[in-house]
Write an enzyme that holds these catalytic residues in place. Sequence first.
Site, PDB file in Angstrom:
ATOM      1  N   ASN A  74       0.809  -1.220   0.000  1.00  0.00           N
ATOM      2  CA  ASN A  74       0.000   0.000   0.000  1.00  0.00           C
ATOM      3  C   ASN A  74       0.840   1.266   0.000  1.00  0.00           C
ATOM      4  O   ASN A  74       0.402   2.293  -0.531  1.00  0.00           O
ATOM      5  CB  ASN A  74      -0.922  -0.048   1.239  1.00  0.00           C
ATOM      6  CG  ASN A  74      -1.555   1.295   1.539  1.00  0.00           C
ATOM      7  OD1 ASN A  74      -2.551   1.670   0.922  1.00  0.00           O
ATOM      8  ND2 ASN A  74      -0.992   2.047   2.482  1.00  0.00           N
TER       9      ASN A  74
ATOM     10  N   TYR B 237       2.469   9.404 -11.808  1.00  0.00           N
ATOM     11  CA  TYR B 237       1.667   8.570 -10.893  1.00  0.00           C
ATOM     12  C   TYR B 237       0.904   7.503 -11.663  1.00  0.00           C
ATOM     13  O   TYR B 237       0.886   6.337 -11.280  1.00  0.00           O
ATOM     14  CB  TYR B 237       0.708   9.481 -10.120  1.00  0.00           C
ATOM     15  CG  TYR B 237      -0.122   8.778  -9.067  1.00  0.00           C
ATOM     16  CD1 TYR B 237       0.472   8.296  -7.899  1.00  0.00           C
ATOM     17  CD2 TYR B 237      -1.497   8.614  -9.229  1.00  0.00           C
ATOM     18  CE1 TYR B 237      -0.291   7.660  -6.920  1.00  0.00           C
ATOM     19  CE2 TYR B 237      -2.265   7.987  -8.258  1.00  0.00           C
ATOM     20  CZ  TYR B 237      -1.655   7.508  -7.097  1.00  0.00           C
ATOM     21  OH  TYR B 237      -2.422   6.882  -6.140  1.00  0.00           O
TER      22      TYR B 237
ATOM     23  N   THR C 233       3.099   4.692 -12.721  1.00  0.00           N
ATOM     24  CA  THR C 233       3.460   3.757 -11.646  1.00  0.00           C
ATOM     25  C   THR C 233       2.287   2.832 -11.322  1.00  0.00           C
ATOM     26  O   THR C 233       2.477   1.647 -11.049  1.00  0.00           O
ATOM     27  CB  THR C 233       3.920   4.479 -10.349  1.00  0.00           C
ATOM     28  OG1 THR C 233       2.839   5.232  -9.774  1.00  0.00           O
ATOM     29  CG2 THR C 233       5.097   5.399 -10.613  1.00  0.00           C
ATOM     30  N   LYS C 234       1.074   3.369 -11.370  1.00  0.00           N
ATOM     31  CA  LYS C 234      -0.084   2.539 -11.020  1.00  0.00           C
ATOM     32  C   LYS C 234      -0.451   1.586 -12.179  1.00  0.00           C
ATOM     33  O   LYS C 234      -0.967   0.491 -11.943  1.00  0.00           O
ATOM     34  CB  LYS C 234      -1.267   3.415 -10.600  1.00  0.00           C
ATOM     35  CG  LYS C 234      -1.008   4.177  -9.300  1.00  0.00           C
ATOM     36  CD  LYS C 234      -0.661   3.234  -8.140  1.00  0.00           C
ATOM     37  CE  LYS C 234      -0.537   3.955  -6.811  1.00  0.00           C
ATOM     38  NZ  LYS C 234      -0.258   3.044  -5.685  1.00  0.00           N
TER      39      LYS C 234
HETATM   40  P1  NAP Z   1      -1.107   8.670   2.603  1.00  0.00           P
HETATM   41  O1  NAP Z   1      -2.248   9.105   3.479  1.00  0.00           O
HETATM   42  O2  NAP Z   1      -0.220   9.698   2.009  1.00  0.00           O
HETATM   43  O3  NAP Z   1      -0.218   7.606   3.442  1.00  0.00           O
HETATM   44  C1  NAP Z   1       0.911   7.055   2.835  1.00  0.00           C
HETATM   45  C2  NAP Z   1       1.465   5.963   3.721  1.00  0.00           C
HETATM   46  O4  NAP Z   1       2.560   5.371   3.020  1.00  0.00           O
HETATM   47  C3  NAP Z   1       1.999   6.461   5.047  1.00  0.00           C
HETATM   48  O5  NAP Z   1       1.758   5.487   6.032  1.00  0.00           O
HETATM   49  C4  NAP Z   1       3.512   6.583   4.785  1.00  0.00           C
HETATM   50  O6  NAP Z   1       4.320   6.404   5.944  1.00  0.00           O
HETATM   51  C5  NAP Z   1       3.719   5.425   3.849  1.00  0.00           C
HETATM   52  N1  NAP Z   1       4.907   5.553   3.019  1.00  0.00           N
HETATM   53  C6  NAP Z   1       5.193   6.485   2.079  1.00  0.00           C
HETATM   54  N2  NAP Z   1       6.379   6.229   1.502  1.00  0.00           N
HETATM   55  C7  NAP Z   1       6.852   5.100   2.092  1.00  0.00           C
HETATM   56  C8  NAP Z   1       8.027   4.328   1.937  1.00  0.00           C
HETATM   57  N3  NAP Z   1       8.972   4.659   1.055  1.00  0.00           N
HETATM   58  N4  NAP Z   1       8.173   3.225   2.716  1.00  0.00           N
HETATM   59  C9  NAP Z   1       7.237   2.857   3.624  1.00  0.00           C
HETATM   60  N5  NAP Z   1       6.094   3.553   3.808  1.00  0.00           N
HETATM   61  C10 NAP Z   1       5.915   4.667   3.061  1.00  0.00           C
HETATM   62  O7  NAP Z   1      -1.614   7.798   1.382  1.00  0.00           O
HETATM   63  P2  NAP Z   1      -3.029   7.080   1.131  1.00  0.00           P
HETATM   64  O8  NAP Z   1      -3.956   8.065   0.534  1.00  0.00           O
HETATM   65  O9  NAP Z   1      -3.455   6.327   2.320  1.00  0.00           O
HETATM   66  O10 NAP Z   1      -2.619   6.088  -0.067  1.00  0.00           O
HETATM   67  C11 NAP Z   1      -2.242   4.745   0.181  1.00  0.00           C
HETATM   68  C12 NAP Z   1      -2.160   4.009  -1.150  1.00  0.00           C
HETATM   69  O11 NAP Z   1      -3.405   4.126  -1.838  1.00  0.00           O
HETATM   70  C13 NAP Z   1      -1.091   4.556  -2.100  1.00  0.00           C
HETATM   71  O12 NAP Z   1      -0.500   3.478  -2.808  1.00  0.00           O
HETATM   72  C14 NAP Z   1      -1.897   5.417  -3.059  1.00  0.00           C
HETATM   73  O13 NAP Z   1      -1.279   5.549  -4.311  1.00  0.00           O
HETATM   74  C15 NAP Z   1      -3.191   4.640  -3.143  1.00  0.00           C
HETATM   75  N6  NAP Z   1      -4.346   5.437  -3.555  1.00  0.00           N
HETATM   76  C16 NAP Z   1      -4.781   6.505  -2.803  1.00  0.00           C
HETATM   77  C17 NAP Z   1      -5.879   7.232  -3.241  1.00  0.00           C
HETATM   78  C18 NAP Z   1      -6.422   8.422  -2.481  1.00  0.00           C
HETATM   79  O14 NAP Z   1      -7.302   9.104  -3.025  1.00  0.00           O
HETATM   80  N7  NAP Z   1      -5.999   8.688  -1.263  1.00  0.00           N
HETATM   81  C19 NAP Z   1      -6.518   6.871  -4.427  1.00  0.00           C
HETATM   82  C20 NAP Z   1      -6.044   5.791  -5.152  1.00  0.00           C
HETATM   83  C21 NAP Z   1      -4.960   5.076  -4.701  1.00  0.00           C
HETATM   84  P3  NAP Z   1       4.820   7.642   6.889  1.00  0.00           P
HETATM   85  O15 NAP Z   1       3.572   8.287   7.432  1.00  0.00           O
HETATM   86  O16 NAP Z   1       5.626   7.012   7.940  1.00  0.00           O
HETATM   87  O17 NAP Z   1       5.579   8.546   5.998  1.00  0.00           O
END
Ligand code: NAP
Length: 244
Positions: free
Chosen positions: A87, A152, A155-156
Amino acid sequence: MGKTALVTGASRGIGRAIALRLAKDGYDVCINYNSNTELAEKTAAEIRSLGVKAAVYKADTSNIDEVKAMFRELRKDFGGLDVLVNNAGVVDDAYLLMVNRESLEKSLAINIQGYINCAQQAALRMAGAGKGVIINISSVSSILAVEGQTVYSATKGAVNSMTATMAKELAPRGIRVNAVAPGFIGTDMLKSIPEELAAKYIEAIPVKKFGTAEDVANVVAGLCSDDFSYMTGQVLVLDGGLSL
Ligand code: NAP
């Protein structure tokens, strides 16, 4: 239950919701994070209050040495691994003409190499047991062109194609691999989108709202369960109809 799940990027957002949901389903949960120890520990404490085991692992998923060390620790702490949820991801929107090298390399390293690093280490352990589930969190941006997301979306898109290939390779070893492609989900990641643009996106979503991290967690939990034991290599889009 005696099953263990590792969720990468579980200190906050979607990863945190998935970790909590899997804990409610009875999994012991390993919480990976990169920088935010306080939030990771908070997620772990919440999980323990549900009556299962939890441990936090600080590791940059794009760094293979840190990933290997995390898996070694995890083995000592929990033994086997039943579920990996890839994730941890980053988004850094920029129009093609503005994309800078550092941001490009960071996105490729975390969103692609990070997933492969963790899947490889997980598969090594799962193959020994002859069973396991890997879920890769993709994005609707992998199939829908969104301005500013050249990097982005690339990558996805890679996450979707690696999901299919991993699924084919790992099926004979009893390991299923699927992806979930969320649309707009209300987390910190979404805060980087300007307000006017967010309103425009809501207008374009047939159900007229952003999804929640729990919406994603529910689908991931389903895919991890034996109810989906015949499904592998698929990308489930969870976007309130945005891509229709
Ligand atoms: P987020 O709120 O920004 O949280 C990102 C998480 O990833 C945090 O726990 C962060 O840890 C961790 N992280 C970032 N870089 C890392 C690394 N190099 N190694 C280990 N951990 C790392 O993101 P989110 O919105 O929950 O998104 C999670 C996933 O869902 C991602 O893959 C994103 O692309 C996908 N996604 C999100 C959305 C959306 O609308 N939010 C939509 C589609 C897909 P720290 O806090 O310790 O930095």
